[in-house]
Every structure is written in C-alpha cells, then in structure tokens.
Design an enzyme around this catalytic site. Structure first.
Site, short mmCIF file in Angstrom:
data_model
loop_
_atom_site.label_atom_id
_atom_site.label_comp_id
_atom_site.label_asym_id
_atom_site.label_seq_id
_atom_site.Cartn_x
_atom_site.Cartn_y
_atom_site.Cartn_z
N GLY A 168 1.04 -0.95 0.13
CA GLY A 168 -0.04 0.20 -0.29
C GLY A 168 0.49 1.27 -0.14
N TYR A 169 0.09 2.33 0.16
CA TYR A 169 0.86 3.93 0.18
C TYR A 169 2.02 4.33 0.88
CZ TYR A 169 1.15 8.36 -0.79
OH TYR A 169 1.64 10.52 -0.63
N LEU A 170 1.68 3.35 2.31
CA LEU A 170 2.53 4.03 3.26
C LEU A 170 3.45 2.46 3.54
CD1 LEU A 170 4.23 5.65 5.39
CD2 LEU A 170 2.06 4.68 6.93
N LYS A 230 0.97 -5.14 -7.83
CA LYS A 230 1.14 -6.07 -6.38
C LYS A 230 2.36 -6.93 -6.38
CE LYS A 230 -3.35 -3.36 -3.91
NZ LYS A 230 -3.75 -3.82 -3.26
N LYS A 276 -11.13 2.89 14.33
CA LYS A 276 -9.85 3.15 14.82
C LYS A 276 -10.09 2.57 16.53
CE LYS A 276 -6.60 5.53 11.06
NZ LYS A 276 -6.30 6.09 11.11
N ARG A 331 -8.04 -0.29 18.61
CA ARG A 331 -7.84 0.26 20.03
C ARG A 331 -7.87 -0.47 21.22
NH1 ARG A 331 -5.33 6.47 21.06
NH2 ARG A 331 -3.65 6.56 18.97
#
Length: 312
Positions: free
Chosen positions: A13-15, A44, A138, A142
């Site tokens: 992916g992007y990051l 990919k 998120k 967590r």
C-alpha cells in the site's frame, strides 16, 4: 541487542511499501504478508517480488483465514499493520480485529503497531461527520488491543505531505497551482505535515524502543508545523510569484459536502477538522505520548520547503 523480526501487513500500500523498505534499511529481518486475495493485480505482485529481491520474506496469509494469520504472526516479534483507512481508496481498518485475535493466540508478539498513522483518534470525539467514522473504527481496534493485553505503539503522523502539501492544503488537489489558491478560513490554523518516507523511518525507529511501549508516538517535525498561509508563502517564494487568493468560509466549505460521494465526504470532514479547527495542534503531548523528532534526532526529516521544491 538483536533487532526484532518484523511482519508488515499491507506492505504493497501507499505507506506499507515505505515501511517495508525502511525496515530492511534498518537491518530488521522483514516479512511481508502476501494476501491470497491479490489475484492478478500485477502491480502488487511485482512490488512483492521486488521486496523479495531486496531481502524480505513473503508470507502467504489472509484476513479470512485465521490459521494462516496465526502462523504468519508466529514468525516475528513485531507486527505493523498499514492497511488503508482512507475511504477514497479502500477502508480496511476493522479487518485488523482478525489480526488482533491472531496475535493473541500466537502469544509471541512483543509489539503491535495498528494502522493509524494520521490524527490521534483518541482526541477526535468531536470530529466532523461522517469523517468521524474512521476515528471510531480505530478506537474499536485500540480497545481490542488493550483488552487482550497486546503490547502496542500507536503512531500519529498527522498530515501526509503527498495529500496536503502538494496541493497547498486544498481539498481535492495534490499538485500546487501557479495561479490561485483557496484559503480555508483565515488560513492561520497550524497543522503538521510529514513526508511519507519520514513516517516510515520514525515508525521503524520506534519498534524496539522501550520509551514508546504502550504509548502514542506523535510525529511533529518542528519545521513542518505550519499554517496554510505559511505553506502557500513558501511555494510563492519558490516560484517567485504571488498567487491569487480566494477565501472559503467554514460554512461554505461544509456546504459542498452534499455534492460529494461518501468517501469524499469523509475526506472533507478531515480537512475541515485540520484546517478550520486546528485539531492537530490544539493540545500538548502528555505522559501518554512521546514526540518522534525529539526521540530520534538522527532522522533527517524533509522540511516542507524542501518537499515543495520537487514541484518547481
């Protein structure tokens, strides 16, 4: 001390692709999850092969196959997840609950870094709808991490430069204009911009650092804490020209939401909170967090001015 073995989920992916390279660069034995759902996505596949040629190990597994996830997790000390949380791309945050269950069963992971890498969701209870949905998801992840007792570090990387700086902080733009710019409100709310490669560098630096265990790592490079007007001013100096400026009020900005699809509405909500509310800089880091540029001064981060030079 031996460096941790690292599994990166979402490595294409992007990051994620930057995290893989940063991990290898720092000398970690690096494993990249190769999801069976990749199909015939040749880009990919070629990226995964390039990682293998750099020395990474490819691990076949799937979020829908619990046993495969457990086996992948057992190979490493640290798990970093970088699946997309951006609705205009693919929103996969809740899939991490499967990963949490696998980490719990494996029982060997010394630290888990879930896919955050943006605004700290714990500080976004009043986020603009529907942008708040990402922060809520998120926080669900967590809660699952903390209830199962998995050691963690949350990374708050604020604004990715590619999305914000390139477009001079304008929603829906990623290239800087040489003629005009829309200023959000008074354009003086401070935000924090971090180049994606630097996000990856700081993230890998922290995985074996006891100072950030069970804490949030905030990435706040001092030179990159800027208002929109300051970003625009830097660009104007680089091109030797003053841009025409159009001011957009908060009300007018939010009114455009009705004409957008859901993914764009989520993104617009985030831009509103950053540029009109100043959500990234309206608090001090407390005992629950650490600041990356102070912990790791050896990371030569890219300043906004240097980043903008690529567009000149």
């Amino acid at each position: 001390m031996a460096k941790s073995k690292v599994l990166i989920v979402g490595g294409t992916g992007y990051l994620g692709k930057r995290l893989v390279k940063a991990s290898l660069r720092e000398g970690h034995e690096t494993f990249v999850l190769s999801r069976r759902e990749i199909g015939v996505d040749i880009d990919k596949v070629e990226m995964l092969i390039s990682f293998k040629m750099l020395g990474a190990h490819l691990v076949p597994a799937s979020f829908s196959d619990h046993a495969s996830l457990v086996e992948a997790v057992k190979l490493v000390d640290v798990v970093i997840c970088a699946v997309s949380g951006v609705h205009i791309r693919s929103h996969s945050i809740m899939l991490q609950l499967n990963l949490v269950r696998a980490i719990k069963e494996a029982g060997n992971v010394k630290r888990f870094l879930p896919s955050e890498f943006g605004t700290d969701p714990a500080r976004m209870e009043k986020a603009t709808e529907p942008g708040n949905v990402m922060f809520q998801d998120k926080m669900v992840v967590r809660k699952a991490i903390e209830e199962t007792g998995i050691p963690y570090t949350y990374v708050s990387a604020n604004c990715f430069a590619g999305y914000f700086v390139g477009g001079l902080c304008q929603f829906g733009k990623i290239l800087p204009s040489r003629d005009s710019v829309a200023i959000h409100g008074d354009g003086r709310k401070k935000a924090i911009y971090v180049v994606e490669d630097d996000v990856a560098s700081y993230t890998i630096k922290t995985i074996d650092d006891p100072r950030t265990l069970n804490k949030t790592l905030y990435i706040r490079p001092p030179k990159n804490i800027l208002s929109q007007r300051e970003v625009v001013s830097i660009w104007e100096k680089l091109i030797g020209k003053e841009l025409d400026k159009i001011t957009i009020s908060k009300e007018d900005f939010l009114a455009t939401m009705k004409d957008l699809d859901y993914g764009q509405q989520v993104g617009l909500g985030h831009y509103h909170d950053v540029l009109y509310e100043g959500c990234l800089t309206n608090f001090e880091i407390g005992s629950e967090g650490e600041e990356a540029s102070q912990l790791y001064p050896d990371v030569n981060y890219t300043a906004v001015e240097d980043y903008l030079k690529r567009y000149v």
